[in-house]
Design a protein around this motif. Structure first.
Motif, PDB file in Angstrom:
ATOM      1  N   LEU A  79       0.834  -1.206   0.000  1.00 20.57           N
ATOM      2  CA  LEU A  79       0.000   0.000   0.000  1.00 20.57           C
ATOM      3  C   LEU A  79       0.867   1.253   0.000  1.00 20.57           C
ATOM      4  O   LEU A  79       0.608   2.205  -0.744  1.00 20.57           O
ATOM      5  N   SER A  80       1.896   1.237   0.829  1.00 15.39           N
ATOM      6  CA  SER A  80       2.784   2.396   0.920  1.00 15.39           C
ATOM      7  C   SER A  80       3.470   2.670  -0.409  1.00 15.39           C
ATOM      8  O   SER A  80       3.590   3.822  -0.834  1.00 15.39           O
ATOM      9  N   SER A  81       3.913   1.615  -1.090  1.00 18.68           N
ATOM     10  CA  SER A  81       4.567   1.778  -2.383  1.00 18.68           C
ATOM     11  C   SER A  81       3.584   2.313  -3.426  1.00 18.68           C
ATOM     12  O   SER A  81       3.909   3.222  -4.204  1.00 18.68           O
ATOM     13  N   LEU A  82       2.380   1.759  -3.457  1.00 20.01           N
ATOM     14  CA  LEU A  82       1.348   2.224  -4.384  1.00 20.01           C
ATOM     15  C   LEU A  82       1.105   3.717  -4.206  1.00 20.01           C
ATOM     16  O   LEU A  82       1.132   4.487  -5.173  1.00 20.01           O
ATOM     17  N   MET A  83       0.888   4.150  -2.970  1.00 19.04           N
ATOM     18  CA  MET A  83       0.570   5.552  -2.712  1.00 19.04           C
ATOM     19  C   MET A  83       1.781   6.452  -2.924  1.00 19.04           C
ATOM     20  O   MET A  83       1.648   7.555  -3.454  1.00 19.04           O
ATOM     21  N   ARG A  84       2.956   5.994  -2.543  1.00 16.37           N
ATOM     22  CA  ARG A  84       4.170   6.795  -2.737  1.00 16.37           C
ATOM     23  C   ARG A  84       4.412   7.039  -4.229  1.00 16.37           C
ATOM     24  O   ARG A  84       4.676   8.166  -4.652  1.00 16.37           O
ATOM     25  N   GLN A  85       4.266   5.992  -5.039  1.00 15.67           N
ATOM     26  CA  GLN A  85       4.485   6.132  -6.481  1.00 15.67           C
ATOM     27  C   GLN A  85       3.418   7.029  -7.114  1.00 15.67           C
ATOM     28  O   GLN A  85       3.733   7.887  -7.945  1.00 15.67           O
ATOM     29  N   PHE A  86       2.154   6.834  -6.738  1.00 12.75           N
ATOM     30  CA  PHE A  86       1.080   7.664  -7.285  1.00 12.75           C
ATOM     31  C   PHE A  86       1.281   9.132  -6.914  1.00 12.75           C
ATOM     32  O   PHE A  86       1.180  10.015  -7.766  1.00 12.75           O
ATOM     33  N   LYS A  87       1.565   9.402  -5.658  1.00 14.75           N
ATOM     34  CA  LYS A  87       1.752  10.784  -5.217  1.00 14.75           C
ATOM     35  C   LYS A  87       2.958  11.423  -5.899  1.00 14.75           C
ATOM     36  O   LYS A  87       2.919  12.593  -6.284  1.00 14.75           O
ATOM     37  N   SER A  88       4.021  10.663  -6.054  1.00 14.32           N
ATOM     38  CA  SER A  88       5.218  11.186  -6.705  1.00 14.32           C
ATOM     39  C   SER A  88       4.933  11.529  -8.163  1.00 14.32           C
ATOM     40  O   SER A  88       5.267  12.625  -8.638  1.00 14.32           O
ATOM     41  N   ARG A  89       4.324  10.589  -8.888  1.00 15.50           N
ATOM     42  CA  ARG A  89       4.028  10.832 -10.310  1.00 15.50           C
ATOM     43  C   ARG A  89       3.057  11.992 -10.486  1.00 15.50           C
ATOM     44  O   ARG A  89       3.254  12.858 -11.339  1.00 15.50           O
ATOM     45  N   SER A  90       1.991  12.036  -9.689  1.00 13.86           N
ATOM     46  CA  SER A  90       0.998  13.102  -9.848  1.00 13.86           C
ATOM     47  C   SER A  90       1.576  14.447  -9.420  1.00 13.86           C
ATOM     48  O   SER A  90       1.330  15.470 -10.072  1.00 13.86           O
ATOM     49  N   GLY A  91       2.363  14.480  -8.367  1.00 14.36           N
ATOM     50  CA  GLY A  91       3.003  15.721  -7.941  1.00 14.36           C
ATOM     51  C   GLY A  91       3.959  16.252  -8.994  1.00 14.36           C
ATOM     52  O   GLY A  91       3.986  17.454  -9.287  1.00 14.36           O
ATOM     53  N   THR A  92       4.727  15.348  -9.600  1.00 16.17           N
ATOM     54  CA  THR A  92       5.653  15.737 -10.659  1.00 16.17           C
ATOM     55  C   THR A  92       4.891  16.277 -11.867  1.00 16.17           C
ATOM     56  O   THR A  92       5.271  17.293 -12.450  1.00 16.17           O
ATOM     57  N   ALA A  93       3.800  15.604 -12.236  1.00 11.44           N
ATOM     58  CA  ALA A  93       2.997  16.057 -13.383  1.00 11.44           C
ATOM     59  C   ALA A  93       2.427  17.449 -13.136  1.00 11.44           C
ATOM     60  O   ALA A  93       2.438  18.297 -14.033  1.00 11.44           O
ATOM     61  N   LEU A  94       1.946  17.692 -11.933  1.00 10.16           N
ATOM     62  CA  LEU A  94       1.377  19.007 -11.610  1.00 10.16           C
ATOM     63  C   LEU A  94       2.459  20.078 -11.587  1.00 10.16           C
ATOM     64  O   LEU A  94       2.246  21.200 -12.039  1.00 10.16           O
ATOM     65  N   CYS A  95       3.627  19.726 -11.093  1.00 11.53           N
ATOM     66  CA  CYS A  95       4.738  20.673 -11.066  1.00 11.53           C
ATOM     67  C   CYS A  95       5.178  21.028 -12.485  1.00 11.53           C
ATOM     68  O   CYS A  95       5.362  22.202 -12.814  1.00 11.53           O
ATOM     69  N   LYS A  96       5.320  20.018 -13.345  1.00 14.09           N
ATOM     70  CA  LYS A  96       5.720  20.257 -14.736  1.00 14.09           C
ATOM     71  C   LYS A  96       4.692  21.105 -15.480  1.00 14.09           C
ATOM     72  O   LYS A  96       5.039  21.872 -16.365  1.00 14.09           O
ATOM     73  N   ALA A  97       3.427  20.961 -15.106  1.00 14.16           N
ATOM     74  CA  ALA A  97       2.363  21.732 -15.754  1.00 14.16           C
ATOM     75  C   ALA A  97       2.252  23.138 -15.176  1.00 14.16           C
ATOM     76  O   ALA A  97       1.425  23.926 -15.621  1.00 14.16           O
TER      77      ALA A  97
END
Length: 162
Positions: A79-97
């Motif tokens: 669960l921790s890995s799932l959420m860590r990866q999702f949060k990282s990818r979505s945070g990066t996408a929002l930052c790049k945008a």
């Protein structure tokens, strides 16, 4: 909740592949980042990416203005890995945008493992009805940031099909 209590919750967390979990995560300082359609769609794309990476099977989810509810069947990750990866990818996408240059998500997340006697569709209906209860829309079909595996092709029966 102070840090010591949060650590106690994590210590009891158990990730079991094949089990259903209801996950909730909140934006940093409950900032309503997902009122904007473009921002919400960036996050939804990363949510779907978790499924493409075989981390989980998404059964239902709703992205609210400042948080996410996500009903998943866990695959071969924790669960921790799932959420860590999702949060990282979505945070990066929002930052790049250029949407959010700082922290997007609060630390941690809430999880609840569903028991065998839980009615999964009832849980999904409750989750999907969040925009109605929050007064964001009068009908669930008017809210665009949700999905469930039980959808039919008849748009009038979206909510009833759950």
């Amino acid at each position: 909740m102070d840090r010591a209590e949060a650590n106690l919750l994590r210590r009891g967390r158990f990730s079991e592949p094949g089990r259903l979990y209801l996950l909730t995560t909140v934006t940093h300082a409950r900032k309503p980042l997902f009122l904007d359609l473009r921002t919400a769609r960036l996050v939804i794309r990363e949510l779907r990416q978790s499924e493409r990476l075989d981390a989980c099977r998404s059964l239902a989810w709703v992205l609210m203005p400042d948080h996410l509810h996500w009903l998943v069947e866990l695959r071969a990750v924790t669960l921790s890995s799932l959420m860590r990866q999702f949060k990282s990818r979505s945070g990066t996408a929002l930052c790049k945008a250029g949407v959010s240059p700082g922290q997007v998500w609060q630390r941690g997340f809430h999880d609840r493992a569903l028991r065998q006697d839980d009615d999964v569709r009832k849980v999904a209906r409750y989750l999907i009805a969040n925009p109605l209860r929050a007064g964001l829309v009068a009908e669930i079909g008017d809210y665009s940031h949700w999905d469930a595996v039980w959808l039919t092709s008849d748009s009038d029966s979206l909510y009833n099909s759950l």
